[in-house]
Scaffold this motif. Structure first.
Motif, PDB file in Angstrom:
ATOM      1  N   ASP A  10      -7.897  54.917 -10.405  1.00  0.00           N
ATOM      2  CA  ASP A  10      -6.439  54.804 -10.289  1.00  0.00           C
ATOM      3  C   ASP A  10      -6.009  53.371  -9.985  1.00  0.00           C
ATOM      4  O   ASP A  10      -5.078  52.846 -10.612  1.00  0.00           O
ATOM      5  N   ASP A  68      -3.963  50.679 -12.376  1.00  0.00           N
ATOM      6  CA  ASP A  68      -2.705  50.031 -11.982  1.00  0.00           C
ATOM      7  C   ASP A  68      -2.693  48.564 -12.427  1.00  0.00           C
ATOM      8  O   ASP A  68      -1.705  48.071 -12.975  1.00  0.00           O
ATOM      9  N   ARG A  95      -3.460  56.610 -19.136  1.00  0.00           N
ATOM     10  CA  ARG A  95      -2.225  55.882 -18.805  1.00  0.00           C
ATOM     11  C   ARG A  95      -1.621  55.228 -20.049  1.00  0.00           C
ATOM     12  O   ARG A  95      -0.399  55.221 -20.221  1.00  0.00           O
TER      13      ARG A  95
END
Length: 298
Positions: free
Chosen positions: A255, A259, A289
């Motif tokens: 994660d 980012d 993503r």
């Protein structure tokens, strides 16, 4: 939205983790010799996670790395092994590009011991010739000085393949190479020498945005793939280091890395992946993503 080429993650560290053996100066080359098929397994897992490019395990197959351990005579065999593992992964996945990896001579992050052009260019040329007719592109990785840039690209160009040049930048200032020279100057040299794209690699994620701002000034396609180390330690900058001299940072989950990556894409990066400590799980999160944001993975 943007077309994004999604490279794989950190082959060397993934191999070391899966093999469970103590790292050696030969690093991923030693694992490939000891555990045939493991490289292909890792590449298949990166493909399954969403990457579209498998990077050959050829980064450290340089004559000057083989000579100290008495296996220079295996140079051709090791390159053939790396190629077969990559080809096997593409065949098993049913699609994907192969990238020939050209790592630095002497050692990573050490512009001070890079050989002179008369020695370096023939050695880089010999590696580049192993890729002719076998890969879709060449990635010159962890390039850390202006002289390194000129030498490795002079060798890579002889293969007449698309070249992506990836620079490792200072962990304190992304506008500078590990040598302290401007990354923009190196990227301009690369552009003048005909590369297809410029990238930042094997550097802390936090300094990548500054590096990308500089690389974007070339008007070439650009991108990045960072590492997950706390820093390049003094212990790793000694002669014949092993990767256990480096420490995995604690804030490097899929994660958190994703980012960073998505912010790079927002900056205009269209070439994305991972270096040391970036696993298939990290690549899977990035792929998820990218798709959620409407980007197309190519």
């Amino acid at each position: 939205m943007t077309d994004v080429m999604l490279f794989d993650g950190g082959m060397g560290q993934e191999l070391v983790h899966r093999a469970g053996d103590k790292p050696t100066p030969l690093w991923s080359t030693q694992v490939m010799m000891d555990k045939p098929g493991l490289v292909a397994d890792v590449s298949r897992d990166f493909f399954a996670a969403g990457s579209t490019v498998a990077t050959l395990n050829s980064y450290a197959i340089q004559r000057d790395r083989l000579v100290p351990v008495g296996i220079e005579d295996q140079f051709d065999t090791l390159h053939s092994m790396a190629l077969k593992e990559g080809q096997d992964a593409v065949a098993a996945h049913g699609s994907g590009r192969l990238a020939g990896s050209m790592g630095p001579l002497a050692a990573s992050y050490r512009p001070d011991i890079h050989p002179s052009a008369d020695i370096a260019v023939p050695l880089y040329t010999e590696v580049a010739q192993k890729f002719v007719g076998n890969v879709d592109l060449i990635v010159c990785e962890t390039v850390v000085s202006l002289e390194h840039t000129r030498c490795i690209l002079a060798g890579a160009k002889t293969a007449n393949l698309p070249i992506y040049c990836a620079f490792s930048v200072s962990d304190e200032d992304g506008s500078k190479l590990r040598s302290g020279e401007p990354v923009l100057e190196a990227a301009q040299i690369a552009k003048d020498m005909g590369v297809a794209a410029v990238m930042a690699n094997c550097s802390a994620p936090e300094v990548i945005p500054t590096a990308l701002n500089e690389l974007a000034k070339t008007s070439l396609p650009f991108g990045a793939y960072a590492n997950g180390f706390t820093k390049i330690s003094d212990g790793f900058l000694k002669d014949r280091p092993t990767v256990d001299a480096l420490t995995l940072r604690k804030d490097f989950s899929p994660d958190l890395y994703a980012d960073h990556v998505m912010a790079w894409v927002d900056q205009g990066a269209t070439l994305i992946g991972g270096c040391c400590e970036v696993s298939p799980a990290h690549i899977a999160e990035i792929a998820k993503r990218l798709r959620a944001a409407g980007h197309t993975i190519i």
